[in-house]
Design a protein around this motif. Structure first.
Motif, PDB file in Angstrom:
ATOM      1  N   TRP A  86      38.213  38.652  51.439  1.00 49.27           N
ATOM      2  CA  TRP A  86      39.294  38.300  52.364  1.00 49.27           C
ATOM      3  C   TRP A  86      38.797  38.246  53.806  1.00 49.27           C
ATOM      4  O   TRP A  86      39.281  37.425  54.603  1.00 49.27           O
ATOM      5  CB  TRP A  86      40.438  39.297  52.243  1.00 49.27           C
ATOM      6  CG  TRP A  86      41.341  39.058  51.073  1.00 49.27           C
ATOM      7  CD1 TRP A  86      41.486  39.843  49.966  1.00 49.27           C
ATOM      8  CD2 TRP A  86      42.234  37.958  50.887  1.00 49.27           C
ATOM      9  NE1 TRP A  86      42.401  39.307  49.100  1.00 49.27           N
ATOM     10  CE2 TRP A  86      42.885  38.138  49.643  1.00 49.27           C
ATOM     11  CE3 TRP A  86      42.539  36.834  51.641  1.00 49.27           C
ATOM     12  CZ2 TRP A  86      43.819  37.248  49.145  1.00 49.27           C
ATOM     13  CZ3 TRP A  86      43.483  35.935  51.148  1.00 49.27           C
ATOM     14  CH2 TRP A  86      44.111  36.146  49.919  1.00 49.27           C
ATOM     15  N   HIS A 120      37.211  42.939  47.249  1.00 50.91           N
ATOM     16  CA  HIS A 120      38.306  42.092  47.733  1.00 50.91           C
ATOM     17  C   HIS A 120      38.374  42.077  49.256  1.00 50.91           C
ATOM     18  O   HIS A 120      38.637  41.025  49.851  1.00 50.91           O
ATOM     19  CB  HIS A 120      39.634  42.577  47.140  1.00 50.91           C
ATOM     20  CG  HIS A 120      39.913  42.002  45.790  1.00 50.91           C
ATOM     21  ND1 HIS A 120      40.817  40.994  45.574  1.00 50.91           N
ATOM     22  CD2 HIS A 120      39.377  42.281  44.576  1.00 50.91           C
ATOM     23  CE1 HIS A 120      40.850  40.684  44.291  1.00 50.91           C
ATOM     24  NE2 HIS A 120      39.986  41.457  43.665  1.00 50.91           N
ATOM     25  N   TYR A 135      43.398  44.815  46.565  1.00 50.40           N
ATOM     26  CA  TYR A 135      42.878  44.971  47.931  1.00 50.40           C
ATOM     27  C   TYR A 135      42.847  46.437  48.343  1.00 50.40           C
ATOM     28  O   TYR A 135      41.960  46.857  49.092  1.00 50.40           O
ATOM     29  CB  TYR A 135      43.746  44.161  48.895  1.00 50.40           C
ATOM     30  CG  TYR A 135      43.233  44.136  50.317  1.00 50.40           C
ATOM     31  CD1 TYR A 135      42.315  43.170  50.719  1.00 50.40           C
ATOM     32  CD2 TYR A 135      43.659  45.073  51.254  1.00 50.40           C
ATOM     33  CE1 TYR A 135      41.840  43.143  52.018  1.00 50.40           C
ATOM     34  CE2 TYR A 135      43.189  45.051  52.555  1.00 50.40           C
ATOM     35  CZ  TYR A 135      42.280  44.086  52.934  1.00 50.40           C
ATOM     36  OH  TYR A 135      41.801  44.065  54.226  1.00 50.40           O
ATOM     37  N   THR A 165      38.397  48.317  43.366  1.00 53.17           N
ATOM     38  CA  THR A 165      38.209  46.894  43.672  1.00 53.17           C
ATOM     39  C   THR A 165      38.299  46.589  45.161  1.00 53.17           C
ATOM     40  O   THR A 165      38.084  45.436  45.554  1.00 53.17           O
ATOM     41  CB  THR A 165      39.274  46.054  42.936  1.00 53.17           C
ATOM     42  OG1 THR A 165      40.582  46.561  43.257  1.00 53.17           O
ATOM     43  CG2 THR A 165      39.078  46.119  41.433  1.00 53.17           C
ATOM     44  N   LEU A 182      47.214  41.201  43.563  1.00 51.29           N
ATOM     45  CA  LEU A 182      46.142  41.006  44.540  1.00 51.29           C
ATOM     46  C   LEU A 182      46.216  42.053  45.652  1.00 51.29           C
ATOM     47  O   LEU A 182      45.183  42.539  46.131  1.00 51.29           O
ATOM     48  CB  LEU A 182      46.222  39.600  45.135  1.00 51.29           C
ATOM     49  CG  LEU A 182      45.724  38.447  44.265  1.00 51.29           C
ATOM     50  CD1 LEU A 182      45.906  37.125  44.994  1.00 51.29           C
ATOM     51  CD2 LEU A 182      44.265  38.638  43.879  1.00 51.29           C
ATOM     52  N   ILE A 200      41.038  35.752  43.701  1.00 53.64           N
ATOM     53  CA  ILE A 200      41.718  35.271  44.909  1.00 53.64           C
ATOM     54  C   ILE A 200      41.979  33.771  44.817  1.00 53.64           C
ATOM     55  O   ILE A 200      43.043  33.281  45.230  1.00 53.64           O
ATOM     56  CB  ILE A 200      40.876  35.627  46.143  1.00 53.64           C
ATOM     57  CG1 ILE A 200      40.838  37.153  46.318  1.00 53.64           C
ATOM     58  CG2 ILE A 200      41.429  34.967  47.399  1.00 53.64           C
ATOM     59  CD1 ILE A 200      39.893  37.632  47.391  1.00 53.64           C
ATOM     60  N   SER A 220      35.984  38.790  42.135  1.00 57.19           N
ATOM     61  CA  SER A 220      36.981  38.849  43.212  1.00 57.19           C
ATOM     62  C   SER A 220      37.276  37.457  43.765  1.00 57.19           C
ATOM     63  O   SER A 220      38.437  37.130  44.053  1.00 57.19           O
ATOM     64  CB  SER A 220      36.482  39.770  44.328  1.00 57.19           C
ATOM     65  OG  SER A 220      36.247  41.070  43.842  1.00 57.19           O
TER      66      SER A 220
END
Length: 341
Positions: free
Chosen positions: A310, A306, A297, A302, A293, A266, A262
């Motif tokens: 973040w 993510h 999210y 995933t 992306l 990113i 991840s």
């Protein structure tokens, strides 16, 4: 006495039913690795059974999962006389050939298992090849021309592997019209294989060359190869001597590999944004990757990794934006509204 013995299991069953599986990232990963036909995956009783097995494996090992009632035995014994009479009539009416007594047919269950094993073997072979090629593409000491070829081949191999897995699990739309394609697309869009397919296609068709792009590919291939080896070669002496500890390490550190993947995904997004200010800019690829992306999210397979990454970025960057660049608050708020939509 019987009711007293069953009370703990009844309480555990209630707790398993009340457990919040959707907020547990392990459930999304566990469910994505279950290989069952789509029509079975849509049945609530099948999903509930796998949830109970997940609860037994990860939450409460003492929880007993009851076996599903089999309806095949009752359906087979419902009309024994009709079946026996029809079979006897068929045998009497069938002509006997000289070599018919020596011919035997393989059981259908064995054929199905061998076919499934062949599919898994093909998938494993492709991922093992991707693992080797990705290592060559990511090592800095490899010559540049060989590294570039390995970079393309590893992305191509993962593309083929993901497409093959999608086809095996979900086949094709039931009809080639817009409603059927939309229904099929809604089924596969949040799956791990679809995300990997789009990821590899974006970088395979791009002129930009980022070695960081191979980090997720390497993690995916490593995880798949380790799982296959542990499931199918656990009794091999060669596996126990050389491969058991690495495969066990990969399985126990699956969360670490997911977070590493991840972070790389990113970081690639930020690199694509920076590339917009160079002569190698690709606006379409940057826009498509930002959509990917966003999908990563929100997709259950995933989202856990993510969202964690973040959140860490937000905790590190937001104080500096509020303090030194308050004029960015308005565009950041607009981006966040689009991101969470």
């Amino acid at each position: 006495m019987g009711d007293g013995d069953d009370d703990p299991q009844r309480i555990k069953k209630i707790a398993a039913a009340a457990y919040d599986y959707e907020s547990d990232p392990r459930w999304a990963e566990y469910w994505s690795n279950i290989l069952i036909p789509p029509h079975m995956a849509s049945r609530s009783d099948v999903v509930d059974r796998f949830k109970r097995k997940f609860y037994q494996r990860f939450i409460d090992p003492n929880f007993v999962v009851e076996s599903m009632p089999s309806t095949s035995a009752s359906s087979q014994s419902a009309r024994p006389s009709v079946r026996s009479s029809s079979s006897s009539a068929t045998e009497n009416a069938r002509p006997h050939s000289p070599g018919s007594g020596n011919t035997t047919s393989a059981p259908p269950g064995r054929n199905e298992n061998s076919l499934q094993l062949d599919r898994r073997s093909i998938h494993f072979s492709v991922n093992a090849w991707v693992l080797v090629v990705a290592v060559l593409g990511i090592i800095p000491i490899v010559p540049r021309h060989l590294s570039n070829k390995a970079y393309r081949l590893s992305l191509l191999g993962t593309t083929c592997s993901s497409f093959y897995s999608l086809y095996i699990l979900y086949r094709k739309p039931r009809a080639w019209n817009l409603p059927a394609i939309q229904a099929w697309f809604q089924t596969v869009i949040a799956t791990k294989d679809f995300i990997r397919l789009i990821y590899c296609l974006l970088f395979l068709t791009s002129q930009l060359h980022f070695n960081f792009a191979l980090i997720p590919v390497l993690c995916w291939a490593l995880e798949h190869v380790a799982k296959f080896l542990r499931r199918n070669f656990a009794g091999s002496s060669l596996y126990r001597k050389y491969l058991e500890e690495p495969c066990l390490w990969v399985e126990t550190n699956a969360t670490t590999l997911g977070i590493l993947s991840s972070n790389a995904e990113i970081l690639l997004g930020f690199l694509l944004i920076i590339s917009l200010f160079s002569w190698q800019r690709n606006v379409i690829q940057t826009f498509m990757y930002s959509q990917l992306l966003k999908l990563m999210y929100h997709a259950p397979v995933t989202a856990g990794y993510h969202q964690s990454v973040w959140s860490g970025i937000g905790r590190s960057v937001n104080p500096y934006i509020y303090r030194y660049a308050p004029f960015l608050n308005t565009p950041m708020a607009a981006v966040q509204r689009w991101w969470f939509r």
